[in-house]
Design a protein around this motif. Structure first.
Motif, PDB file in Angstrom:
ATOM      1  N   ASP A 227       0.823  -1.215   0.000  1.00  0.00           N
ATOM      2  CA  ASP A 227       0.000   0.000   0.000  1.00  0.00           C
ATOM      3  C   ASP A 227       0.857   1.265   0.000  1.00  0.00           C
ATOM      4  O   ASP A 227       0.400   2.326  -0.432  1.00  0.00           O
TER       5      ASP A 227
ATOM      6  N   PRO B  25       3.097   3.232  -3.987  1.00  0.00           N
ATOM      7  CA  PRO B  25       2.922   4.434  -4.815  1.00  0.00           C
ATOM      8  C   PRO B  25       3.514   5.699  -4.190  1.00  0.00           C
ATOM      9  O   PRO B  25       3.808   6.652  -4.908  1.00  0.00           O
TER      10      PRO B  25
ATOM     11  N   ASP C  67       2.011   3.810  -9.946  1.00  0.00           N
ATOM     12  CA  ASP C  67       0.820   4.635  -9.758  1.00  0.00           C
ATOM     13  C   ASP C  67      -0.151   4.026  -8.758  1.00  0.00           C
ATOM     14  O   ASP C  67      -0.839   4.741  -8.041  1.00  0.00           O
ATOM     15  N   SER C  68      -0.252   2.685  -8.734  1.00  0.00           N
ATOM     16  CA  SER C  68      -1.197   2.055  -7.817  1.00  0.00           C
ATOM     17  C   SER C  68      -0.781   0.627  -7.507  1.00  0.00           C
ATOM     18  O   SER C  68      -0.073  -0.008  -8.276  1.00  0.00           O
TER      19      SER C  68
ATOM     20  N   GLU D  66      -2.809  -2.897  -5.831  1.00  0.00           N
ATOM     21  CA  GLU D  66      -4.088  -3.452  -5.392  1.00  0.00           C
ATOM     22  C   GLU D  66      -3.898  -4.904  -4.966  1.00  0.00           C
ATOM     23  O   GLU D  66      -3.360  -5.717  -5.720  1.00  0.00           O
TER      24      GLU D  66
ATOM     25  N   LYS E  91       0.142  -0.944 -11.149  1.00  0.00           N
ATOM     26  CA  LYS E  91       0.096  -0.173 -12.392  1.00  0.00           C
ATOM     27  C   LYS E  91       1.256   0.807 -12.300  1.00  0.00           C
ATOM     28  O   LYS E  91       1.445   1.460 -11.271  1.00  0.00           O
TER      29      LYS E  91
END
Length: 144
Positions: free
Chosen positions: A25, A28, A35-36, A38, A54
């Motif tokens: 988490d 980024p 960018d992310s 998950e 990503k």
């Protein structure tokens, strides 16, 4: 073959550095190109955890899934992806130098396939530069 190794000394307790860096988490925040992140599996982080990232690299948007292959909290994290144009393995290690100083290493290894193969020398150089920025960023976050 790409094999990029970088390291940094962070003025912050070993446990805090390793917990922060191992938490997808947070990626980024300290990775220049991510960018992310998950979670595809349940938390907390463990062997076989999967995280979808990503990112942008060399002007391209990339999506890939890392699977945790080895995890010794506070010592070592190894993640690997087999999908995408550039199968990659990323390894973090953390070592306490003293109560307030931690050495963190970041290593990326992989074999570009297809069109990426001819770009291997450029990729190595760009990854080294990005990894250095990433480690400088995590140092800045954790020291402030």
């Amino acid at each position: 073959m790409v094999d990029v190794f970088t390291d940094i000394t962070i003025r912050c307790p070993h446990q805090k550095v390793s917990e922060y860096a191992a938490d997808p988490d947070n990626a980024p925040e300290w990775y220049v190109n991510i960018d992310s992140a998950e979670w595809l599996t349940n938390q907390p982080l463990s062997i076989h955890s999967q995280i979808a990232f990503k990112a942008k690299f060399l002007g391209r948007e990339l999506s890939y899934v890392y699977e945790v292959k080895e995890y010794s909290p506070g010592e070592k994290l190894v993640m690997k992806t087999a999908n995408g144009p550039f199968p990659m393995e990323t390894t973090y290690t953390w070592e306490a130098i003293d109560d307030q100083l931690t050495r963190m290493t970041l290593q990326n290894k992989g074999n570009p396939t297809g069109f990426s193969k001819w770009m291997t020398p450029l990729m190595s150089t760009m990854m080294k530069k990005a990894n250095k920025k990433d480690l400088e960023r995590i140092k800045e976050i954790l020291e402030n």
